[in-house]
Design a protein around this motif. Structure first.
Motif, PDB file in Angstrom:
ATOM      1  N   VAL A  35      -5.108  -9.887  -4.212  1.00  0.00           N
ATOM      2  CA  VAL A  35      -4.981 -10.309  -2.828  1.00  0.00           C
ATOM      3  C   VAL A  35      -4.389  -9.157  -2.028  1.00  0.00           C
ATOM      4  N   CYS A  36      -4.518  -9.218  -0.715  1.00  0.00           N
ATOM      5  CA  CYS A  36      -4.169  -8.071   0.124  1.00  0.00           C
ATOM      6  C   CYS A  36      -2.677  -7.769   0.159  1.00  0.00           C
ATOM      7  N   ARG A  37      -1.807  -8.717  -0.168  1.00  0.00           N
ATOM      8  CA  ARG A  37      -0.375  -8.434  -0.313  1.00  0.00           C
ATOM      9  C   ARG A  37      -0.013  -8.581  -1.787  1.00  0.00           C
ATOM     10  N   PRO A  38       0.620  -7.586  -2.364  1.00  0.00           N
ATOM     11  CA  PRO A  38       0.938  -7.669  -3.795  1.00  0.00           C
ATOM     12  C   PRO A  38       1.757  -8.897  -4.179  1.00  0.00           C
TER      13      PRO A  38
ATOM     14  N   LEU B 237       1.175 -22.139   9.293  1.00  0.00           N
ATOM     15  CA  LEU B 237       0.700 -20.757   9.201  1.00  0.00           C
ATOM     16  C   LEU B 237       0.958 -20.004  10.500  1.00  0.00           C
ATOM     17  N   SER B 238       1.169 -18.717  10.383  1.00  0.00           N
ATOM     18  CA  SER B 238       1.325 -17.888  11.568  1.00  0.00           C
ATOM     19  C   SER B 238      -0.039 -17.445  12.072  1.00  0.00           C
TER      20      SER B 238
ATOM     21  N   TYR C 213       0.598 -10.282  12.367  1.00  0.00           N
ATOM     22  CA  TYR C 213       0.832  -9.202  11.417  1.00  0.00           C
ATOM     23  C   TYR C 213      -0.349  -8.228  11.351  1.00  0.00           C
ATOM     24  N   GLY C 214      -1.059  -8.137  12.484  1.00  0.00           N
ATOM     25  CA  GLY C 214      -1.986  -7.037  12.679  1.00  0.00           C
ATOM     26  C   GLY C 214      -3.367  -7.176  12.093  1.00  0.00           C
ATOM     27  N   VAL C 215      -3.764  -8.376  11.647  1.00  0.00           N
ATOM     28  CA  VAL C 215      -5.104  -8.549  11.107  1.00  0.00           C
ATOM     29  C   VAL C 215      -5.907  -9.484  12.006  1.00  0.00           C
TER      30      VAL C 215
END
Length: 350
Positions: free
Chosen positions: A335-338, A233-234, A239-241
């Motif tokens: 989820v937060c990304r489609p 995982l990154s 990615y700004g969260v």
């Protein structure tokens, strides 16, 4: 200041300290019938738990239609035996067709855990965007814990954030959380908080954001280990969260945040294939648990969020095949990304 208790419970005893169940009503019938059935099951569960000296921490109710169901649930709960556990109510329809499902958690020392399910009234929420609603909810939480001598940075160990129409409103939540964390001294150089940010709604039509907070009033920063699993995982800040992938407490409890099919560079894997995404996210969870000294075999429950209800049968069958003894609930929630078709969270013990 709250009194301090003895610290550093032995991890080997953690399975005796905490218990989890996911309960569903008898199938069919009206919501009132489903509610009566479920509350009867909850009372039986809590009586059994009390005989083992475990007592309620909180119950989260997943509803199929909060605007038409939440008030009846609250009214029925007024007659629930005392002490009454803390409640969280969220509209995330259970995908097995139940009108209502409950996740209930007990602990041998519930007085050492605080749970706040914070919601905005229609009047408070009206006219505010997701950024301002999220800021208001965080401020409500800070106003509760500060008089107790507690801080967001040290004592909040887990959050669940529900966002109505998450495809549109997630960015405002992210900015609000980032701003609050910066003000409260949280950063990628220190730590964030384990969290799930997911689609969900409440009974208030104007409420875009709702937040549940889990607080350990006696915990020290040294008693928390943040789990990264950078081989899989990154870092979230890439990615700004602002959230931690997971956290292990010194008493042997591990909280895994909402986890999706993502690689170590932050890219979505297996777009369009929900089963492949489920396998990958479980690989990610496994890596997080391993870093905390645990494994998938020690998971006590799963909550899975599906974007498309049509994916329920294949995902449910897969989880039944892999984890037949682990309680689970599958919910409709974006989820937060489609591109992410599924996200899962869990709690595990050593």
């Amino acid at each position: 200041m709250l009194p301090r208790r003895l610290r550093n419970s032995k991890p080997s005893s953690s399975s005796k300290l905490k218990s989890y169940t996911i309960l569903r009503p008898v199938p069919g019938g009206s919501f009132d019938q489903a509610l009566e059935s479920l509350l009867n099951k909850l009372q039986t569960f809590f009586r059994t738990e009390a005989s083992e000296d475990r007592h309620p921490v909180f119950i989260r109710f997943f509803l199929s239609d909060a605007q038409n169901q939440a008030s009846a649930l609250k009214k029925a709960f007024e007659a629930f035996p005392r002490p009454c556990p803390a409640l969280s109510i969220v509209e995330q329809p259970p995908l097995d067709g139940s009108r209502i499902t409950a996740l209930a958690i007990t602990d041998s020392s519930p007085q050492d855990i605080l749970f706040h399910s914070l919601r905005l009234t229609e009047e408070e929420a009206r006219g505010l965007d997701s950024y301002r609603q999220s800021r208001l909810l965080f401020q409500k939480y800070l106003d509760i814990i500060r008089p107790l001598g507690l801080t967001l940075k040290t004592h909040c160990v887990r959050t669940w954030i529900y966002v109505r129409d998450i495809d549109t409103n997630y960015a405002g939540l992210v900015k609000a959380r980032n701003d609050v964390f910066e003000e409260e001294g949280l950063s990628h150089l220190t730590h964030y908080i384990a969290s799930t940010g997911i689609g969900g709604a409440t009974e208030s039509r104007s409420e875009i954001t709702a937040i549940d907070f889990l607080t350990y009033p006696h915990i020290l920063e040294s008693e928390k280990t943040y789990l990264k699993a950078l081989s899989h995982l990154s870092p979230t800040h890439d990615y700004g969260v602002a959230f931690e992938r997971g956290v292990r407490l010194s008493d042997g409890h591990i909280f895994i945040s909402g986890t999706a099919s993502i690689d170590q560079r932050g890219a979505v894997l297996y777009e369009g294939d929900v089963l492949a995404q489920a396998r990958r996210l479980l690989d990610n969870i496994s890596a997080l648990l391993a870093e905390g000294g645990s494994s998938l075999e020690k998971v006590r429950y799963f909550v899975a969020y599906l974007r498309d209800i049509s994916d329920y049968p294949v995902v449910d069958a897969y989880l039944q095949q892999r984890f037949p003894e682990v309680p689970r609930v599958l919910l409709e929630a974006r989820v937060c990304r489609p591109a992410w078709l599924i996200e899962m969270e869990c709690e595990a013990l050593l």
